[in-house]
Design an enzyme around this catalytic site. Structure first.
Site, mmCIF file in Angstrom:
data_model
loop_
_atom_site.group_PDB
_atom_site.id
_atom_site.type_symbol
_atom_site.label_atom_id
_atom_site.label_comp_id
_atom_site.label_asym_id
_atom_site.label_seq_id
_atom_site.Cartn_x
_atom_site.Cartn_y
_atom_site.Cartn_z
ATOM 1 N N ARG A 53 0.826 -1.217 0.000
ATOM 2 C CA ARG A 53 0.000 0.000 0.000
ATOM 3 C C ARG A 53 0.857 1.263 0.000
ATOM 4 O O ARG A 53 0.448 2.294 -0.470
ATOM 5 C CB ARG A 53 -0.882 0.022 1.253
ATOM 6 C CG ARG A 53 -2.031 -0.927 1.096
ATOM 7 C CD ARG A 53 -2.876 -1.021 2.325
ATOM 8 N NE ARG A 53 -4.031 -1.809 1.965
ATOM 9 C CZ ARG A 53 -5.248 -1.304 1.774
ATOM 10 N NH1 ARG A 53 -5.494 -0.046 1.965
ATOM 11 N NH2 ARG A 53 -6.239 -2.090 1.417
ATOM 12 N N LYS A 146 -5.853 -18.678 6.328
ATOM 13 C CA LYS A 146 -6.797 -18.582 7.425
ATOM 14 C C LYS A 146 -6.528 -17.299 8.222
ATOM 15 O O LYS A 146 -5.424 -16.777 8.113
ATOM 16 C CB LYS A 146 -6.687 -19.815 8.311
ATOM 17 C CG LYS A 146 -5.488 -19.785 9.272
ATOM 18 C CD LYS A 146 -5.658 -20.854 10.285
ATOM 19 C CE LYS A 146 -4.938 -20.723 11.529
ATOM 20 N NZ LYS A 146 -4.176 -19.730 12.063
ATOM 21 N N HIS A 176 -1.202 -24.724 6.550
ATOM 22 C CA HIS A 176 0.211 -25.061 6.339
ATOM 23 C C HIS A 176 0.607 -26.380 7.017
ATOM 24 O O HIS A 176 1.603 -26.987 6.653
ATOM 25 C CB HIS A 176 1.143 -23.905 6.726
ATOM 26 C CG HIS A 176 1.376 -23.732 8.186
ATOM 27 N ND1 HIS A 176 0.523 -23.046 9.001
ATOM 28 C CD2 HIS A 176 2.377 -24.159 8.990
ATOM 29 C CE1 HIS A 176 0.986 -23.053 10.234
ATOM 30 N NE2 HIS A 176 2.118 -23.723 10.264
ATOM 31 N N GLU A 214 3.159 -25.130 21.898
ATOM 32 C CA GLU A 214 4.100 -24.079 21.500
ATOM 33 C C GLU A 214 4.727 -23.479 22.742
ATOM 34 O O GLU A 214 4.053 -23.331 23.763
ATOM 35 C CB GLU A 214 3.355 -22.978 20.748
ATOM 36 C CG GLU A 214 2.701 -23.447 19.472
ATOM 37 C CD GLU A 214 2.088 -22.285 18.721
ATOM 38 O OE1 GLU A 214 2.822 -21.615 17.995
ATOM 39 O OE2 GLU A 214 0.884 -22.048 18.888
ATOM 40 N N ASP A 233 -7.883 -20.624 16.441
ATOM 41 C CA ASP A 233 -6.576 -20.424 15.808
ATOM 42 C C ASP A 233 -5.916 -21.756 15.435
ATOM 43 O O ASP A 233 -5.234 -21.844 14.415
ATOM 44 C CB ASP A 233 -5.666 -19.636 16.777
ATOM 45 C CG ASP A 233 -4.334 -19.260 16.151
ATOM 46 O OD1 ASP A 233 -4.338 -18.758 15.011
ATOM 47 O OD2 ASP A 233 -3.285 -19.458 16.798
ATOM 48 N N HIS A 238 -5.715 -26.683 12.049
ATOM 49 C CA HIS A 238 -4.562 -27.595 12.055
ATOM 50 C C HIS A 238 -4.869 -28.930 12.745
ATOM 51 O O HIS A 238 -4.592 -29.998 12.207
ATOM 52 C CB HIS A 238 -3.365 -26.959 12.759
ATOM 53 C CG HIS A 238 -2.969 -25.631 12.183
ATOM 54 N ND1 HIS A 238 -3.054 -25.339 10.848
ATOM 55 C CD2 HIS A 238 -2.482 -24.504 12.771
ATOM 56 C CE1 HIS A 238 -2.630 -24.103 10.636
ATOM 57 N NE2 HIS A 238 -2.292 -23.570 11.793
ATOM 58 N N LYS A 337 -0.307 -22.206 24.014
ATOM 59 C CA LYS A 337 0.877 -21.355 23.890
ATOM 60 C C LYS A 337 1.584 -21.297 25.238
ATOM 61 O O LYS A 337 0.991 -21.596 26.277
ATOM 62 C CB LYS A 337 0.472 -19.947 23.458
ATOM 63 C CG LYS A 337 -0.054 -19.935 22.012
ATOM 64 C CD LYS A 337 0.098 -18.595 21.361
ATOM 65 C CE LYS A 337 -0.477 -18.581 19.962
ATOM 66 N NZ LYS A 337 0.406 -19.143 18.941
HETATM 67 C C1 BG6 Z 1 -0.624 -20.571 12.926
HETATM 68 C C2 BG6 Z 1 -1.264 -19.954 14.145
HETATM 69 O O1 BG6 Z 1 -1.598 -20.980 12.013
HETATM 70 O O2 BG6 Z 1 0.158 -21.686 13.311
HETATM 71 C C3 BG6 Z 1 -0.198 -19.530 15.148
HETATM 72 O O3 BG6 Z 1 -2.024 -18.808 13.760
HETATM 73 C C4 BG6 Z 1 0.707 -20.701 15.466
HETATM 74 O O4 BG6 Z 1 -0.788 -19.012 16.334
HETATM 75 C C5 BG6 Z 1 1.222 -21.362 14.188
HETATM 76 O O5 BG6 Z 1 1.791 -20.206 16.233
HETATM 77 C C6 BG6 Z 1 1.966 -22.639 14.503
HETATM 78 O O6 BG6 Z 1 2.600 -23.101 13.330
HETATM 79 P P1 BG6 Z 1 3.925 -23.997 13.420
HETATM 80 O O7 BG6 Z 1 4.170 -24.428 11.999
HETATM 81 O O8 BG6 Z 1 4.993 -23.111 13.975
HETATM 82 O O9 BG6 Z 1 3.604 -25.133 14.325
#
Ligand code: BG6
Length: 483
Positions: A53, A146, A176, A214, A233, A238, A337
């Site tokens: 932008r 997402k 991912h 995490e 999230d 996932h 987390k």
């Molecule tokens: C993301 C979440 O999709 O995945 C994050 O929004 C999270 O909050 C992340 O930290 C974790 O991904 P990875 O590949 O590091 O396990």
């Protein structure tokens, strides 16, 4: 219809990244393309347009990206950067898409891939502007990150906006986790090996646990995270996708829709929560001060700079898949987390053997299959072995380990490399179809409709494993022992 990834040719492309100077673009999307280029996989005509932008200094932008490439060949970086352009587009409207249009139409033979790396609130104006400039052609594709909504209704609204400009076969909804090597290996483990599939059912499996822990906190994403929480999230996407791969029936081929039909059936068979099961089978938590990663850590409220918040940074739940194969097998999902360590794994706890002929051992006769997704990628089969020496049968659980790093010495490609290559090739197998997303939302809504009233938020200290024990059945424990 395509069936195998490798049989699809990579075609010339233009990649347009909306949010091109954002974090995801610089950390993940562009480095992923670089690594595929460096590996000699992008031997086609291509250009990458990073939309911004505000004005960007090209040299500073490239330097920042270089910082995310790791140790790589400088000549290859230079050659790759010749394909990369920054376009300043202050607003998403057709008047501002003039330069983009002429750059894309300079090469009419190339497919255009529009990567929406922006909040979904911007999707509508982008789609309108693409339509008004006739850039949404038959061979265009769109990649969506997402979160796609915050409930079924909002996800439907987003879907309708996208569907107004692109057909389902042109839409790639990224999760991912599905691009991670070990996650893809789940399909191979189950459907290319004889051993496990025979025992992969309620008759032989006591329970399944999926953990994505995490050690990081909410970091710089307070605004997004406080509106979202761990359930939306992580679990909605996932963890449910991991569960689909673990629990689905064998698809008859790798055809994208055949695989996605099977995943969809798992999501449709998830037992919805009731007010009663929410009270007993879900726990949600929020981190307080503590220490992790060898450092003192703030509480969630301090991290988001607020006095009060009901948002969960941890969730653990017990659910069931109501179908023939998984009848009454507890499935435990857990994510949080600021936990003790960063690690993700899937644990398949097998049932105890029906009869014990080794009368002098106290050890329960059961096996465990651990599929470690991160940080290291490994499959471990825990089996009982005899401790050598006389004195009868004494047992010890021993792990048979398949370490991917030892077996495959090359660098592990990042999830985005595989997924972006699949978009370029046009293989949708690893991307969510809308009906999968809608089924996931329906199940999530059976929780969100009531849980704030029915489950009190439990506080847990940063650097611990969180309050997940409350939902476990007798004789079950979370596996929390990464060395
Ligand atoms: C993301 C979440 O999709 O995945 C994050 O929004 C999270 O909050 C992340 O930290 C974790 O991904 P990875 O590949 O590091 O396990």
């Amino acid at each position: 219809m395509n069936t195998q990834t490798h049989s699809l040719r990579i075609k010339d492309f233009n990649l347009v990244i909306f949010g091109g100077n954002g974090d995801l673009s610089k950390r993940k999307i562009i480095p992923a393309l670089f690594h595929r280029f460096a590996a000699g996989q992008l031997k086609v005509d291509f250009e990458i347009f990073c939309l911004s932008r505000s004005p960007q200094d090209r040299a500073a932008f490239l330097k920042e990206i270089e910082g995310f490439l790791g140790k790589v060949d400088a000549k290859k970086v230079k050659a790759f950067f010749e394909h990369l352009f920054i376009l300043e587009v202050p607003k998403n409207s057709s008047e501002h898409y003039g330069e983009l249009k002429s750059r894309l139409e300079a090469h009419p033979g190339r497919q255009s891939i529009f990567y929406f790396s922006v909040p979904s609130a911007a999707f509508s104006e982008i789609c309108t502007a693409l339509k008004e400039t006739s850039l949404n052609k038959e061979n265009s594709k769109v990649v969506l990150e997402k979160p796609l909504g915050h409930n079924l209704k909002s996800s439907e609204e987003i879907n309708n906006i996208i569907a107004g400009a692109f057909k389902e076969r042109q839409i790639f909804r990224i999760d991912h986790y599905l691009g991670k090597e070990t996650v893809q290996n789940l399909m191979v483990l189950r459907f290319a090996n004889h051993l496990f599939e025979r025992a992969w059912n309620a008759e032989n499996i006591e329970n399944i646990q999926i953990t994505v822990a995490e050690s990081l906190g909410v970091e710089k994403r307070a605004g997004y995270y406080d509106k979202t929480g761990a359930l939306l999230d992580m679990v909605q996407n996932h963890l449910l996708q991991l569960l689909c791969l673990i629990a689905m029936e064998p698809p008859s081929s790798l055809n994208p829709d055949t695989v996605r039909n099977e995943k969809q059936k798992v999501l449709e068979s998830l037992r919805p929560f009731t007010k009663k099961s929410i009270e007993t089978d879900i726990v949600r938590g929020q981190y307080t001060r503590g220490s992790s990663n060898g450092k003192k850590q703030n509480s969630y409220l301090e991290d988001i700079d607020a006095y009060d918040s009901e948002t969960e940074t941890f969730v653990a739940l017990k659910t069931y898949i109501d179908n023939w194969r998984w009848k009454n097998t507890p499935i435990y999902l857990r994510t949080g987390k600021r936990m003790k360590k960063r690690y993700s794994d899937i644990v398949i706890n097998f049932k105890e053997l029906p009869h014990n002929i080794f009368q002098d051992t106290q050890h329960p006769l059961r096996n465990k299959l651990i599929i470690r997704l991160q940080p290291e990628e490994r499959i471990e089969l825990v089996q009982l072995s005899k401790i050598p020496g006389p004195g009868g049968y004494r047992f010890k659980p021993i792990s048979l380990k398949l370490d991917f790093i030892d077996s495959f010495k090359d660098r592990m490609p990042d999830a985005y490399e595989r997924l972006i290559m699949d978009v370029i090739r046009g293989n949708q197998t690893l991307f969510m179809r809308y009906d999968e997303l809608a089924a996931a939302w329906r199940w999530i809504e059976s929780i969100t409709d009531h849980w704030r009233k029915c489950t009190p938020l439990k506080l847990y200290e940063s650097g611990t494993w969180g309050p997940g024990d409350d939902i476990l059945e007798d004789n079950t424990e979370w596996k929390t022992s990464p060395k």
